[in-house]
Design an enzyme around this catalytic site. Structure first.
Site, short mmCIF file in Angstrom:
data_model
loop_
_atom_site.label_atom_id
_atom_site.label_comp_id
_atom_site.label_asym_id
_atom_site.label_seq_id
_atom_site.Cartn_x
_atom_site.Cartn_y
_atom_site.Cartn_z
N CYS A 1 0.83 -1.19 0.00
CA CYS A 1 0.00 0.00 0.00
C CYS A 1 0.87 1.24 0.00
CB CYS A 1 -0.91 0.00 1.23
SG CYS A 1 -1.88 -1.52 1.42
N GLU B 1 3.68 -6.33 4.63
CA GLU B 1 3.14 -7.64 4.97
C GLU B 1 3.82 -8.15 6.23
OE1 GLU B 1 0.69 -9.10 3.49
OE2 GLU B 1 0.56 -8.00 1.59
#
Length: 631
Positions: free
Chosen positions: A2, A77
């Site tokens: 993101c 992540e």
């Protein structure tokens, strides 16, 4: 994967959602699936989402805790989030999603800044804690995910990309001459610098807390090379290799968790080949692999990549790069937001674009060279280290003597080779290593600068950056000290931004199993001769991957992700380079002496010197200046 951004004001002006959205929108490519803004008086957080885990709307960010007193915007992540979640639930936290974001959020509620020590993965995140009106920023241990910030008297702003942060019209675009001075050597702007005065990178392995307008910056992780495990018998050495193979297998397996299609970038080397082999063993379906090649055969590794693809029956895609594809340079300038001169960004941009047509996540082999001594310069450093008994004063004298003798200025001249040998030997080992991968050395920069630009540097010394790193390590061996320096300079400042920016420009998430911090910690403590032994590099890693790879891959010398810039700059791109670097706009900047730039171009054109990397360095600097600084 993101993009995150935000702002905190100190001047009493409330933050408007539009100003946060402007910065977030500049990172839409990082998160095309969703976007959100949270504004609370003097604070605003923004987010762009590339959905990987829990594709439902429950993963929307910025995300709040149960009573909406703590908010998070997260990029990255976390691979151990499923292990962490049960303990948080046992402590009474209620989860609304299956995301790793919510795990970080509740972990921060319980543990504050120490939460980062529990996370295994890649990350850059921001937490706004309304309970004590503080902003917390953190970046992963090796710097896989970027984070930039600007702290001014009236506000504090941050973003995942520099170009997006500079979309804030209140941040002045003033060039930092010292940062450019370092860039010319490092081929990227090293942290904590950026190309702009007053704008900084949050260094890897650090967190930052903003409270009452004051910043607290702390390092929470460092790589240690001692103590070494016993490796004095063949059985013990074999046990270390077995453990390495198992740790690599686990690092790959952790990175296969995804709710979207997943593949791998495959070169003709050991690192990516080993990752693909481990993926194939852990996956129930054929792995999708992607490779890039060149028309110039000496740069092409497609044949070797096909050996691994064939062995593991992957669904394989290839792409051939041609000179006209440097039209992507303005795109790269736009996304990097500051000068960046690693030419491998060009093929990487195109291969990640190809991969994104088929998958949303791709694994790669980054980290094998830095963790296990895979570069030619590591062998060269070890070789020259054997001559360190020669007094440096004597080496300097012999260099000056040879430099005074007439000889052809070409790297093929034996006299030139001898001159370079004694010049390099006269340097301390840490500076010597920088010369091996740097573009312009200090003498080259001094010859390039105008007197005015040299005066603006205030005595800044690029070599000091590596001296500081050498002084910080606990390594007891020269090779380990060089690897430590690489892992704190070249890797986070050049290689990882290259991977992040080129892949995210195409909305593709990249994962690097060989940069798993637990694997890196194990590799650091391996004895040096399990990394480099004579002419053999990456000894332990190659032994670990030996049962998995074709012998041709293990036996071939390292090639690297080269680009035929030397030919392109003498041929189809010659006019572009000359017009850009010697044109009136470049001359008017007053940074470089035009006659010095012209001599560099002419020497390369005539074949007297291979100056393609220095030329590319100056080209990217000029293109950045035109895009971001010129009116």
């Amino acid at each position: 994967m993101c993009g995150i951004c935000g702002v905190v004001r100190f001047d009493g002006r409330p933050v408007g959602s539009a100003e946060v959205e402007r910065v977030a929108e500049a990172m839409r490519h990082r998160g095309p699936d969703d976007g959100g803004v949270h504004v609370d008086g003097l604070v605003g957080l923004g987010h762009r989402r590339l959905s990987i885990i829990d594709l439902s709307p429950l993963g929307h960010q910025p995300m709040a805790n149960e009573d909406r007193t703590v908010w998070i915007a997260f990029n990255g992540e976390i691979y151990n989030f499923q292990e962490l979640r049960p303990g948080l639930e046992a402590r009474g936290h209620v989860f609304r999603s299956r995301t790793d974001t919510e795990v970080i959020l509740h972990l921060y509620e319980d543990e504050g800044p120490r939460c980062v020590e529990r996370l295994r993965g890649m990350f850059a995140f921001a937490v706004w804690d309304a309970r004590d009106r503080s902003l917390f920023l953190a970046r992963d241990r090796v710097g896989k995910k970027p984070l930039f910030y600007c702290h001014r008297e009236s506000s504090f702003a941050f973003a995942s990309e520099l170009a997006a942060l500079m979309a804030d019209p209140e941040i002045p675009r003033r060039v930092d001459p010292v940062a450019i001075h370092h860039y010319l050597t490092y081929q990227s702007v090293p942290a904590p610098f950026t190309a702009y005065r007053g704008v900084q990178k949050l260094p890897p392995g650090h967190w930052l807390r903003l409270r009452d307008g004051r910043v607290e910056l702390r390092r929470y992780w460092d790589l240690r090379f001692t103590p070494k495990p016993p490796a004095d018998t063949p059985a013990r050495r074999e046990a270390l290799v077995e453990e390495l193979r198992e740790r690599a297998r686990q690092a790959v397996r952790l990175r296969l968790v995804s709710d979207v299609p997943l593949g791998a970038l495959l070169s003709g080397g050991v690192d990516s080949g080993g990752v693909v082999a481990l993926m194939a063993a852990a996956s129930g379906t054929p792995v999708r692999t992607f490779s890039v090649g060149f028309e110039e055969k000496e740069y092409d590794e497609l044949a070797q990549a096909r050996l691994v693809a064939s062995r593991y029956r992957t669904v394989h895609e290839e792409f051939t790069l041609k000179p006209d594809m440097v039209e992507a340079l303005p795109v790269l300038v736009e996304h990097f937001g500051e000068p960046f001169a690693d030419p491998a960004a060009i093929p990487l941009y195109f291969i990640t674009r190809l991969a994104r047509e088929h998958v949303t996540v791709a694994l790669c082999g980054d980290g094998g060279d830095e963790g296990f001594a895979g570069y030619h310069r590591h062998r060269l450093a070890a070789l020259l280290g054997g001559f360190d008994w020669v007094p440096r004063g004597l080496s300097r004298g012999l260099f000056r003597l040879l430099a005074a003798l007439p000889h052809a200025p070409t790297s093929r001249s034996p006299l030139w080779v001898a001159k370079r040998f004694f010049q390099t030997l006269s340097l301390p080992p840490e500076v010597r290593n920088l010369r091996f991968f740097g573009h312009f050395d200090e003498a080259g920069k001094r010859a390039l600068y105008t007197p005015e630009y040299a005066a603006a540097l205030g005595g800044a010394d690029t070599d000091d950056l590596v001296r500081q790193r050498f002084a910080q390590t606990d390594a007891e061996d020269l090779l380990d000290a060089i690897l430590y320096t690489d892992l704190h300079t070249y890797l986070p400042d050049t290689l990882l931004p290259k991977v992040d920016i080129t892949s995210m420009a195409n909305s593709l998430e990249m994962r690097s199993p060989l940069l798993d911090h637990e694997l890196l910690e194990f590799a650091a403590r391996l004895p040096p001769d399990l990394k480099l032994r004579g002419r053999a590099s990456k000894v332990a890693l190659k032994e670990a991957f030996r049962p998995l790879l074709p012998p041709e891959i293990l036996a071939r010398p390292k090639m690297g992700f080269g680009v035929p810039l030397d030919r392109w700059f003498r041929g189809p791109l010659r006019e572009l380079v000359h017009d850009t670097l010697l044109g009136p706009r470049a001359r008017a900047r007053g940074w470089f002496r035009p006659e010095a730039v012209q001599a560099l171009l002419e020497d390369h054109q005539a074949g007297r010197w291979q100056g393609q990397y220095q030329i590319h360095n100056l080209l990217m600097l000029e293109l950045w200046h035109r895009r971001f600084i010129d009116p």
